[in-house]
Design a protein around this motif. Structure first.
Motif, PDB file in Angstrom:
ATOM      1  N   VAL A   1       0.840  -1.200   0.000  1.00  0.00           N
ATOM      2  CA  VAL A   1       0.000   0.000   0.000  1.00  0.00           C
ATOM      3  C   VAL A   1       0.878   1.254   0.000  1.00  0.00           C
ATOM      4  O   VAL A   1       0.631   2.207  -0.748  1.00  0.00           O
ATOM      5  CB  VAL A   1      -0.941   0.016   1.218  1.00  0.00           C
ATOM      6  CG1 VAL A   1      -1.702   1.341   1.294  1.00  0.00           C
ATOM      7  CG2 VAL A   1      -1.912  -1.152   1.147  1.00  0.00           C
ATOM      8  N   ARG A   2       1.905   1.235   0.830  1.00  0.00           N
ATOM      9  CA  ARG A   2       2.823   2.384   0.914  1.00  0.00           C
ATOM     10  C   ARG A   2       3.512   2.614  -0.423  1.00  0.00           C
ATOM     11  O   ARG A   2       3.624   3.758  -0.898  1.00  0.00           O
ATOM     12  CB  ARG A   2       3.852   2.131   2.012  1.00  0.00           C
ATOM     13  CG  ARG A   2       4.856   3.277   2.224  1.00  0.00           C
ATOM     14  CD  ARG A   2       5.729   2.979   3.449  1.00  0.00           C
ATOM     15  NE  ARG A   2       6.680   4.063   3.684  1.00  0.00           N
ATOM     16  CZ  ARG A   2       7.920   4.091   3.180  1.00  0.00           C
ATOM     17  NH1 ARG A   2       8.340   3.086   2.408  1.00  0.00           N
ATOM     18  NH2 ARG A   2       8.726   5.101   3.444  1.00  0.00           N
ATOM     19  N   PHE A   3       3.985   1.525  -1.067  1.00  0.00           N
ATOM     20  CA  PHE A   3       4.678   1.640  -2.353  1.00  0.00           C
ATOM     21  C   PHE A   3       3.739   2.194  -3.427  1.00  0.00           C
ATOM     22  O   PHE A   3       4.111   3.109  -4.181  1.00  0.00           O
ATOM     23  CB  PHE A   3       5.207   0.270  -2.782  1.00  0.00           C
ATOM     24  CG  PHE A   3       5.774   0.260  -4.176  1.00  0.00           C
ATOM     25  CD1 PHE A   3       7.023   0.813  -4.445  1.00  0.00           C
ATOM     26  CD2 PHE A   3       5.049  -0.278  -5.240  1.00  0.00           C
ATOM     27  CE1 PHE A   3       7.538   0.816  -5.731  1.00  0.00           C
ATOM     28  CE2 PHE A   3       5.550  -0.268  -6.531  1.00  0.00           C
ATOM     29  CZ  PHE A   3       6.808   0.271  -6.773  1.00  0.00           C
ATOM     30  N   VAL A   4       2.524   1.658  -3.496  1.00  0.00           N
ATOM     31  CA  VAL A   4       1.559   2.108  -4.505  1.00  0.00           C
ATOM     32  C   VAL A   4       1.206   3.576  -4.278  1.00  0.00           C
ATOM     33  O   VAL A   4       1.086   4.362  -5.236  1.00  0.00           O
ATOM     34  CB  VAL A   4       0.298   1.224  -4.484  1.00  0.00           C
ATOM     35  CG1 VAL A   4      -0.797   1.824  -5.372  1.00  0.00           C
ATOM     36  CG2 VAL A   4       0.621  -0.190  -4.933  1.00  0.00           C
TER      37      VAL A   4
ATOM     38  N   GLY B   1      15.778   5.558  -9.592  1.00  0.00           N
ATOM     39  CA  GLY B   1      16.807   4.947  -8.749  1.00  0.00           C
ATOM     40  C   GLY B   1      16.487   5.090  -7.272  1.00  0.00           C
ATOM     41  O   GLY B   1      16.726   4.167  -6.474  1.00  0.00           O
ATOM     42  N   ALA B   2      15.943   6.249  -6.882  1.00  0.00           N
ATOM     43  CA  ALA B   2      15.555   6.457  -5.479  1.00  0.00           C
ATOM     44  C   ALA B   2      14.479   5.454  -5.071  1.00  0.00           C
ATOM     45  O   ALA B   2      14.507   4.922  -3.942  1.00  0.00           O
ATOM     46  CB  ALA B   2      15.052   7.885  -5.289  1.00  0.00           C
ATOM     47  N   PHE B   3      13.535   5.192  -5.969  1.00  0.00           N
ATOM     48  CA  PHE B   3      12.506   4.181  -5.676  1.00  0.00           C
ATOM     49  C   PHE B   3      13.149   2.799  -5.547  1.00  0.00           C
ATOM     50  O   PHE B   3      12.755   1.990  -4.699  1.00  0.00           O
ATOM     51  CB  PHE B   3      11.441   4.168  -6.787  1.00  0.00           C
ATOM     52  CG  PHE B   3      10.246   5.022  -6.483  1.00  0.00           C
ATOM     53  CD1 PHE B   3       9.042   4.449  -6.097  1.00  0.00           C
ATOM     54  CD2 PHE B   3      10.333   6.400  -6.553  1.00  0.00           C
ATOM     55  CE1 PHE B   3       7.944   5.245  -5.805  1.00  0.00           C
ATOM     56  CE2 PHE B   3       9.246   7.198  -6.261  1.00  0.00           C
ATOM     57  CZ  PHE B   3       8.039   6.621  -5.885  1.00  0.00           C
ATOM     58  N   PHE B   4      14.155   2.537  -6.404  1.00  0.00           N
ATOM     59  CA  PHE B   4      14.810   1.231  -6.399  1.00  0.00           C
ATOM     60  C   PHE B   4      15.449   0.929  -5.046  1.00  0.00           C
ATOM     61  O   PHE B   4      15.434  -0.222  -4.582  1.00  0.00           O
ATOM     62  CB  PHE B   4      15.862   1.191  -7.506  1.00  0.00           C
ATOM     63  CG  PHE B   4      16.668  -0.071  -7.545  1.00  0.00           C
ATOM     64  CD1 PHE B   4      16.129  -1.234  -8.092  1.00  0.00           C
ATOM     65  CD2 PHE B   4      17.964  -0.111  -7.026  1.00  0.00           C
ATOM     66  CE1 PHE B   4      16.876  -2.410  -8.115  1.00  0.00           C
ATOM     67  CE2 PHE B   4      18.703  -1.274  -7.051  1.00  0.00           C
ATOM     68  CZ  PHE B   4      18.173  -2.430  -7.596  1.00  0.00           C
TER      69      PHE B   4
ATOM     70  N   GLU C   1      11.949  10.803  -1.007  1.00  0.00           N
ATOM     71  CA  GLU C   1      12.925  11.665  -1.667  1.00  0.00           C
ATOM     72  C   GLU C   1      12.784  11.600  -3.187  1.00  0.00           C
ATOM     73  O   GLU C   1      12.918  12.610  -3.881  1.00  0.00           O
ATOM     74  CB  GLU C   1      14.340  11.277  -1.230  1.00  0.00           C
ATOM     75  CG  GLU C   1      14.590  11.564   0.245  1.00  0.00           C
ATOM     76  CD  GLU C   1      16.033  11.299   0.643  1.00  0.00           C
ATOM     77  OE1 GLU C   1      16.825  10.903  -0.232  1.00  0.00           O
ATOM     78  OE2 GLU C   1      16.367  11.501   1.820  1.00  0.00           O
ATOM     79  N   GLY C   2      12.485  10.430  -3.718  1.00  0.00           N
ATOM     80  CA  GLY C   2      12.275  10.294  -5.160  1.00  0.00           C
ATOM     81  C   GLY C   2      11.101  11.134  -5.632  1.00  0.00           C
ATOM     82  O   GLY C   2      11.183  11.835  -6.651  1.00  0.00           O
ATOM     83  N   VAL C   3      10.001  11.084  -4.860  1.00  0.00           N
ATOM     84  CA  VAL C   3       8.824  11.891  -5.210  1.00  0.00           C
ATOM     85  C   VAL C   3       9.144  13.378  -5.078  1.00  0.00           C
ATOM     86  O   VAL C   3       8.776  14.188  -5.935  1.00  0.00           O
ATOM     87  CB  VAL C   3       7.619  11.518  -4.318  1.00  0.00           C
ATOM     88  CG1 VAL C   3       6.456  12.484  -4.564  1.00  0.00           C
ATOM     89  CG2 VAL C   3       7.177  10.089  -4.581  1.00  0.00           C
ATOM     90  N   ALA C   4       9.838  13.744  -3.981  1.00  0.00           N
ATOM     91  CA  ALA C   4      10.125  15.155  -3.722  1.00  0.00           C
ATOM     92  C   ALA C   4      10.965  15.759  -4.845  1.00  0.00           C
ATOM     93  O   ALA C   4      10.710  16.884  -5.294  1.00  0.00           O
ATOM     94  CB  ALA C   4      10.848  15.305  -2.385  1.00  0.00           C
TER      95      ALA C   4
END
Length: 678
Positions: free
Chosen positions: A94-97, A136-139, A145-148
């Motif tokens: 849920v958090r990842f989605v 890469g941040a998601f990976f 941070e990736g979203v930001a």
């Protein structure tokens, strides 16, 4: 396709192309294409004088900010669930989605643009850098941070789009003042037609407050016009019957009739509009360097990031892949050249717009740079520093000649010339005597005119013309202050006519401002030396030379350039073409009077005011200063954070500031020039 649509489409297509190619902001192409389609569909909304579309501007801006706003709300909510108000259900999948959806709202357009760039062969784009860094941040599980990073990048892109659109809209609104329709008089009845359908010779009826759609000749006795669209000056300009009036002028106080003399697409305003819009294609050296730099710099950064990720494996004992990948991702975000690629062209574009608002047309941003470095302004006298409106002061002929008969002959031969001196003689003598038959007429450059009348040779020009043909005279030309027209008939010296020209009211201010800018002023003129020296001394001009032929002017400019000093030449842009060609910047005075002037000069001052010369130089200097401020800011901040990022001392948050923060600061700095007063 109708002409109006052709020009509108052309203008907006240029905007779209510049936005895509030069400014490269995500989503801008779609926004401008939608606006273009609405305009072509005649879905026009009311606009104020500043070019703000009240009908859809607010809606468009909200639409642009909507994705970042939604993403920000979801991101803050997710961070709250992670840190402040933990939820049992907000874990793993849920958090990842949740973060993935938050990312996709702002990230999908960027990834899409990256794929398009790769398909076109432009692999290493800023879109690819951002895509690699955030994916890469998601990976490695750094979802927030990736979203930001992508969110702030998207916000920066919106501000870039708004800044570019505003700069383009300012120029478009300033110059494209042509009305869609005009009222013509046909068979004693008024009829409204499309402006591009009006034929040469048609009579336009112009009510108070209406803009003229085509160039023409005023048929009404007199009328006052606001010429701000053409000259940047809102001061009323009164025109009399028979005088030329131009598209874009606004009729102020009486119903006027105008006879069309130029086709819609050939009007002065159409040429000016095309000139300014095409100015962005002439890139300044700084701008060209940054483009080349970005193409080399970006792939180097990508390979360095790969090196930061993999090479430590061979040298570090406790190597952790995710840690070094994180450092590499930070490095990629910081290294994005957005601040340079966006703000530098925007700075030059703003400079061109600022100049246009002041009635100064630059043919390219490269001339902004050139003018900023000018150390010498070399100027013509007549029509540049003086009004160019001559009046006869004295007629001094020998007593054994028929004064009236000689004046009639001089008037006849001067009718062959368009020089202001010829106009002054015509006004003094009156109508041309058509019984006088001119034969073997010849213009002798830098000297005057020659013709045969009733078998006798008539010479009209300066005293150098007398010398050239061996005519003796008992006058000392150096003792006469005014411009002198010497006359010889049948090999005998007749006498001379003195003509005076008045100095323009802002000429003194011009020289003072040039000296404040540490720019030397030199006057070169074909007029007699005594007149040139008199004007120069009165104005405080540094150097002045008279009695010059066109080739003499060229030699004088070469002498200045031989000292490794940059030169701008100010003249009419046609007669002085050789001097314009060898000068660093050619500036033409009186752009409203000559199509050829617009074609030949690098910079056109539209209202004949010499005080616009230091204004143009100042705009060039301010533009260059802002551009270099942005370059320095970007390199210094990015350099510091790049080193910290590679050493593991900077996080994604510092990277966001180094990229998006610096870009926004640079953009805000670049748009300052659009608000400056000159």
């Amino acid at each position: 396709m109708e002409h109006k649509h052709k020009y509108d489409a052309q203008g907006r297509q240029i905007c779209c192309t510049q936005t895509e190619k030069v400014y490269t902001e995500a989503g801008a192409k779609k926004l401008l294409q939608e606006k273009h389609q609405k305009d072509d569909g005649h879905n026009h909304t009311h606009s104020d004088d500043d070019g703000h579309d009240h009908g859809n501007a607010e809606g468009s801006i909200f639409k642009m900010f909507l994705p970042p706003i939604l993403s920000l709300i979801l991101l803050l909510t997710a961070i709250a669930f992670d840190n402040w108000i933990p939820q049992e259900w907000f874990t793993k999948t849920v958090r990842f989605v949740w973060y993935l959806v938050t990312y996709a709202i702002v990230g999908f357009p960027v990834i899409k643009d990256a794929i398009k760039s790769i398909a076109k062969g432009e692999v290493f784009s800023e879109f690819l850098l951002m895509s690699i860094a955030t994916i890469g941040a998601f990976f490695i599980g750094e979802y927030p941070e990736g979203v930001a990073v992508m969110l702030f990048y998207a916000v920066g892109e919106v501000f870039q789009t708004l800044a570019v659109s505003r700069a383009q809209r300012n120029i478009k609104t300033l110059l494209d003042q042509r009305p869609d329709e005009v009222t013509i008089i046909e068979n004693n009845e008024t009829k409204v037609i499309k402006a591009e359908e009006a034929q040469i010779g048609a009579i336009i009826q112009l009510k108070p407050g209406e803009k003229l759609g085509l160039d023409g000749e005023l048929l009404t006795d007199n009328a006052s016009f606001n010429t701000a669209a053409l000259t940047g000056e809102s001061k009323p300009d009164t025109k009399n019957k028979g005088e030329a009036v131009l598209a874009g002028m606004i009729n102020l106080n009486t119903v006027a009739q105008v006879k069309v003399t130029t086709a819609y697409t050939d009007s002065k305003l159409s040429k000016i509009l095309e000139l300014v819009q095409n100015a962005t294609s002439q890139k300044a050296p700084t701008e060209l360097f940054i483009r080349k730099f970005a193409k080399i710099y970006t792939p180097i950064v990508v390979f360095l990031a790969i090196g930061i990720t993999l090479l430590p494996y061979f040298f570090v004992a406790n190597y952790v892949f995710n840690d070094w990948l994180y450092r590499a991702l930070v490095f990629l975000v910081i290294s994005c050249p957005c601040a340079l690629v966006i703000s530098i062209p925007l700075g030059y574009f703003g400079g061109i717009g600022a100049a246009s608002r002041n009635g100064i047309l630059f043919k390219g941003s490269n001339f902004l740079d050139s003018l900023a470095a000018i150390k010498n302004v070399v100027m013509d006298k007549t029509g540049t520093m003086t009004e160019g409106v001559f009046k006869v002061q004295e007629v001094l002929f020998k007593s054994d000649f028929d004064k009236d008969e000689i004046l009639k002959r001089v008037n006849a031969i001067e009718s062959l010339s368009t020089h202001p001196v010829a106009t002054a003689i015509h006004e003094y003598v009156g109508d041309i005597d058509n019984s006088i038959k001119l034969e073997n007429t010849e213009e002798i450059p830098g000297h005057g005119l020659k013709a045969t009348i009733d078998g006798k040779e008539l010479l009209v020009g300066n005293f150098k013309l007398m010398d050239k043909f061996g005519i003796s005279y008992d006058v000392d030309p150096a003792s006469i202050v005014y411009t002198t027209i010497a006359i010889a008939n049948d090999g005998k010296f007749v006498g001379y006519i003195t003509i005076a020209d008045s100095i323009k009211e802002d000429s003194q201010q011009t020289i003072n401002l040039l000296h404040k800018l540490d720019v030397k002023a030199t006057m070169l003129s074909g007029d007699k030396t005594t007149v040139v020296k008199y004007v120069a001394e009165k104005l405080g001009i540094d150097n002045a030379f008279g009695d010059l032929l066109p080739e003499d002017k060229v030699n004088k400019v070469k002498e200045i350039k031989a000292k490794n000093e940059t030169v701008a030449f100010v003249g009419d842009g046609v007669n002085d073409a050789p001097v314009v060609a060898i000068s660093d910047v050619g500036i033409a005075m009186g752009g409203l009077g000559s199509d050829a002037t617009i074609e030949t000069a690098d910079v056109v001052i539209q209202d004949d005011k010499p005080s616009k010369i230091p204004v143009a130089i100042n705009i060039g200097k301010k533009t260059k200063k802002i551009v270099w401020q942005n370059i320095t800011l970007a390199f210094v901040v990015k350099g510091i954070v790049l080193i910290l990022g590679a050493g593991g001392l900077a996080t994604m948050w510092e990277a966001v500031f180094a990229d998006v923060g610096v870009s926004l600061i640079a953009i805000l700095n670049a748009v300052r020039i659009q608000r400056m007063k000159f």
